[in-house]
Design an enzyme around this catalytic site. Structure first.
Site, PDB file in Angstrom:
ATOM      1  N   GLY A  74      38.737  79.835   0.952  1.00  0.00           N
ATOM      2  CA  GLY A  74      39.502  78.678   1.187  1.00  0.00           C
ATOM      3  C   GLY A  74      40.788  79.118   2.109  1.00  0.00           C
ATOM      4  O   GLY A  74      41.110  80.302   2.225  1.00  0.00           O
ATOM      5  N   GLY A 132      45.005  77.711   2.846  1.00  0.00           N
ATOM      6  CA  GLY A 132      46.245  77.379   2.343  1.00  0.00           C
ATOM      7  C   GLY A 132      47.302  77.264   3.513  1.00  0.00           C
ATOM      8  O   GLY A 132      46.889  77.587   4.565  1.00  0.00           O
ATOM      9  N   GLY A 133      48.381  76.893   3.269  1.00  0.00           N
ATOM     10  CA  GLY A 133      49.500  76.797   4.323  1.00  0.00           C
ATOM     11  C   GLY A 133      49.843  78.092   4.606  1.00  0.00           C
ATOM     12  O   GLY A 133      50.444  78.149   5.782  1.00  0.00           O
ATOM     13  N   MET A 134      49.882  79.165   3.926  1.00  0.00           N
ATOM     14  CA  MET A 134      50.193  80.561   4.262  1.00  0.00           C
ATOM     15  C   MET A 134      49.067  81.431   4.771  1.00  0.00           C
ATOM     16  O   MET A 134      49.350  82.383   5.286  1.00  0.00           O
ATOM     17  CB  MET A 134      50.995  81.230   3.019  1.00  0.00           C
ATOM     18  CG  MET A 134      52.424  80.523   2.654  1.00  0.00           C
ATOM     19  SD  MET A 134      53.254  81.652   1.679  1.00  0.00           S
ATOM     20  CE  MET A 134      53.724  82.890   3.009  1.00  0.00           C
ATOM     21  N   GLY A 135      47.905  80.948   4.346  1.00  0.00           N
ATOM     22  CA  GLY A 135      46.796  82.132   4.743  1.00  0.00           C
ATOM     23  C   GLY A 135      45.503  81.643   4.204  1.00  0.00           C
ATOM     24  O   GLY A 135      45.217  80.444   3.725  1.00  0.00           O
ATOM     25  N   VAL A 191      42.025  82.627   1.723  1.00  0.00           N
ATOM     26  CA  VAL A 191      41.666  83.420   0.481  1.00  0.00           C
ATOM     27  C   VAL A 191      40.254  83.791   0.857  1.00  0.00           C
ATOM     28  O   VAL A 191      39.368  82.917   1.108  1.00  0.00           O
ATOM     29  CB  VAL A 191      41.830  82.423  -0.720  1.00  0.00           C
ATOM     30  CG1 VAL A 191      41.191  83.361  -1.918  1.00  0.00           C
ATOM     31  CG2 VAL A 191      43.067  82.058  -1.091  1.00  0.00           C
ATOM     32  N   LYS A 221      43.990  87.075  -1.052  1.00  0.00           N
ATOM     33  CA  LYS A 221      44.783  86.031  -0.247  1.00  0.00           C
ATOM     34  C   LYS A 221      45.481  86.856   1.131  1.00  0.00           C
ATOM     35  O   LYS A 221      46.178  87.809   0.672  1.00  0.00           O
ATOM     36  CB  LYS A 221      45.981  85.263  -1.031  1.00  0.00           C
ATOM     37  CG  LYS A 221      46.823  84.591   0.044  1.00  0.00           C
ATOM     38  CD  LYS A 221      47.903  83.683  -0.809  1.00  0.00           C
ATOM     39  CE  LYS A 221      47.656  82.729  -1.750  1.00  0.00           C
ATOM     40  NZ  LYS A 221      48.780  82.054  -2.523  1.00  0.00           N
ATOM     41  N   ASP A 250      55.599  74.657  -8.120  1.00  0.00           N
ATOM     42  CA  ASP A 250      54.804  73.612  -7.355  1.00  0.00           C
ATOM     43  C   ASP A 250      53.426  73.477  -8.271  1.00  0.00           C
ATOM     44  O   ASP A 250      52.342  73.619  -8.103  1.00  0.00           O
ATOM     45  CB  ASP A 250      54.121  74.507  -6.182  1.00  0.00           C
ATOM     46  CG  ASP A 250      53.210  73.775  -5.177  1.00  0.00           C
ATOM     47  OD1 ASP A 250      53.315  72.461  -5.166  1.00  0.00           O
ATOM     48  OD2 ASP A 250      52.536  74.498  -4.485  1.00  0.00           O
TER      49      ASP A 250
END
Length: 220
Positions: A68, A70-73, A75, A90, A184
């Site tokens: 998957g 996400g905003g930072m990188g 996985v 990640k 979060d």
């Protein structure tokens, strides 16, 4: 999207091979030669390959496949070679890795999360940076579904709500004892595990926005 159209991206953002029609601006499976809509000859684009797939980070973790993004990188599923164990890694996005503040945020996440040792919090196994600057965080590999997906379109039974809520409170209590606030917390950051079936065991993910309440004098 019609059954003839082709999705050129997976969950990680990697581009698959595709056949593209510039006339109708639609994409199709790579084996299609002409556009089903207007008969135009399709333009072929080759698949892009994620350079991390197959790579061994720091001689210890072999990256196998993306799970998957996400905003930072991204996985990935990987293998911890020393013990032949599946893990999740990640990896911070290369563009963000060049951003000093983003890199510091990533390292802060790793440092804070590594303090937590509680059954309902995802276990952080290791973190670090490769010689060429790839920042990574190694976690236990979870098998399950997010609470967001679990409750989509339905109400959870009271028994399940109490079981999940109790574990969630235990996880947050452990984090607060370490001076960590999640900041979060949402159904998408809570995973209901597949095993054991029917038990509704959970894991809380992603302390990337957490903030230590304890004074930190480090430079990271």
């Amino acid at each position: 999207m019609t059954h003839d159209e082709h999705d050129s991206h997976d969950a990680s953002g990697e581009q698959h091979a595709e056949a593209y029609c510039s006339s109708c601006n639609q994409s199709f499976a790579p084996e299609v030669e002409r556009c089903p809509n207007d008969g135009a000859r399709l333009i072929k684009f080759a698949a892009s390959r994620d350079p991390l797939i197959g790579r061994v980070l720091d001689g210890r973790f072999e990256v196998r496949e993306p799970l998957g993004r996400g905003g930072m990188g991204t996985v990935y599923r990987a293998i911890q070679l020393s013990v032949d164990r599946e893990v999740a890694i990640k990896v911070v996005h290369p563009k963000l890795a060049d951003d000093r503040q983003a890199a510091k945020r990533f390292l802060r996440e790793a440092r804070l999360a590594s303090r937590l040792n509680q059954p309902s919090v995802v276990q952080v196994i290791d973190f670090g940076q490769t010689d060429d600057g790839v920042l990574y965080l190694v976690m236990e590999l979870l098998r399950g579904r997010t609470l967001a997906k679990e409750q989509a379109g339905q109400r959870l039974a009271l028994k399940r709500v109490l079981a999940i809520g109790g574990q969630l409170c235990d996880a947050l209590e452990a984090a607060h004892a370490q001076g960590i606030v999640h900041r979060d917390l949402k159904p998408g950051n809570i995973v209901v595990l597949d095993d054991p079936p029917g038990r509704d065991l959970i894991k809380v993910l992603d302390f990337g926005l957490a903030k230590s309440l304890i004074a930190d004098t480090s430079q990271v």
